[in-house]
Scaffold this active site. Sequence first.
Site, PDB file in Angstrom:
ATOM      1  N   HIS A 103       0.829  -1.360   0.043  1.00  6.64           N
ATOM      2  CA  HIS A 103       0.063   0.042  -0.025  1.00  6.64           C
ATOM      3  C   HIS A 103       1.045   1.287  -0.075  1.00  6.64           C
ATOM      4  O   HIS A 103       1.950   1.168   0.645  1.00  6.64           O
ATOM      5  CB  HIS A 103      -0.924   0.033   1.282  1.00  6.64           C
ATOM      6  N   VAL A 149       1.453   3.766   1.850  1.00  7.60           N
ATOM      7  CA  VAL A 149       2.032   4.313   3.105  1.00  7.60           C
ATOM      8  C   VAL A 149       3.174   3.328   3.617  1.00  7.60           C
ATOM      9  O   VAL A 149       3.792   3.622   4.571  1.00  7.60           O
ATOM     10  CB  VAL A 149       1.199   4.469   4.410  1.00  7.60           C
ATOM     11  N   LYS A 150       3.282   2.280   2.806  1.00 10.82           N
ATOM     12  CA  LYS A 150       4.178   1.230   3.469  1.00 10.82           C
ATOM     13  C   LYS A 150       5.675   1.700   2.648  1.00 10.82           C
ATOM     14  O   LYS A 150       5.899   2.554   1.839  1.00 10.82           O
ATOM     15  CB  LYS A 150       4.017  -0.269   2.931  1.00 10.82           C
ATOM     16  N   THR A 151       6.744   0.811   3.128  1.00 12.36           N
ATOM     17  CA  THR A 151       8.244   1.413   2.934  1.00 12.36           C
ATOM     18  C   THR A 151       8.280   1.171   1.523  1.00 12.36           C
ATOM     19  O   THR A 151       9.040   2.061   1.144  1.00 12.36           O
ATOM     20  CB  THR A 151       9.069   0.369   3.862  1.00 12.36           C
TER      21      THR A 151
END
Length: 401
Positions: free
Chosen positions: A192, A194-196
């Site tokens: 997603h 917002v993930k790294t």
Amino acid sequence: MADAPFLAYGRQVIEDDDLAAVAQALRADFLTTGPRVAQFEAAFAEKVGARHAIACSNGTAALHLAMLGLGVGPGDVVIAPTLTFAATANCARYQGAEVVFADVDPDTGLMTADTLAEAMTRIGGRPLKAVLPVHLNGHAADLPALKRVAEAAGAPLVEDAAHAVGTAMTFDNVPERVGDCRHSALTCFSFHPVKTLTTGEGGMVTTNDDALAQRVARLRSHGIVREPADFVDPEIGFDGEAPNPWAYEQQALGYNYRLPDVLCALGLSQLAKLDRFVERRRQLAQRYNELLPALAPLVRPVAQPWTSRSALHLFVVLIDFTAAGQTRRQVMEALRAKGIGTQVHYIPVHRQPYYRALYGEQTLSGAEAYYARCLSLPLQAGMADGDVDRVVGALGEVLGG
């Protein structure tokens, strides 16, 4: 600072090489089910140290595929920590299984061997099919300890690593990586925004089990088998001894959980920068840790377990809102007015209306204590050190006001 840009709690970092990779994929022959899927899977498996990686449409699909792969079904029980996103529990409910919620450590939010053992006392004689530890905020759970408890009950671990792509850890002086599946049957990731690293939406399942990998890969695409050697109906599959070139068999009830080539192209580009993104997040977290003691004892960061070298999907602080004389809503709204976005990760799943109606009221004190104090501050690989100073300064003003 009035005209400073709004700082969300999380945000993707998309650079020119990412745009070029996606553009190249859009001009290619295959937008989906093409060569970039296998390339992304191979690169990801190598990065985390697993034998197999199976790309899928999102992190929830990854968790559901893990349940499908293990044959979780009606009458089975899985144990999941209550301090997580709902998908960790929902994936078992999709299969008709029951969920027993484990409590967590009140200061880290992680399921522990003790809270897992306590949850097992509430299974009531039903078969335990899997245990789903969550690497909350990117901090690795104590996998060897959890495995010992789960293994004694005959259940494998399925790691929910939606927060933990890039996290490393050390158990018994052995360096490991989340996703290498040394202690688990499968590990599930989310990409997603917002993930790294991101593919827009997307997920991955890793495993070292050849049979599980094959099963998960087939269930990702309607349970369809295309390898002639595995056909069971010779009339469909063959003309004499020669395989029919169009033939395929649906041998199980699967889903359309495929990840398109165009998104795998973005994933490949992002994966090449994962170490840089993780290192930058760690630098920003270090800056937070240098500045936040000035706000003690009202505020303190969630500590990383000593075994974990976290990729830091989230930077979470625990705030004594009662002592501050303000509610969390008031603090969040005041920060937002200063251009700083925050979030709460998470409302304990056992408190959600669906699960309360299903299982009744439950008291899980560790999760309640963590939830009452937690607040996720901005953490993005694209942030500057000065952004951290700005967040901490604003938080001090809000709490001091």
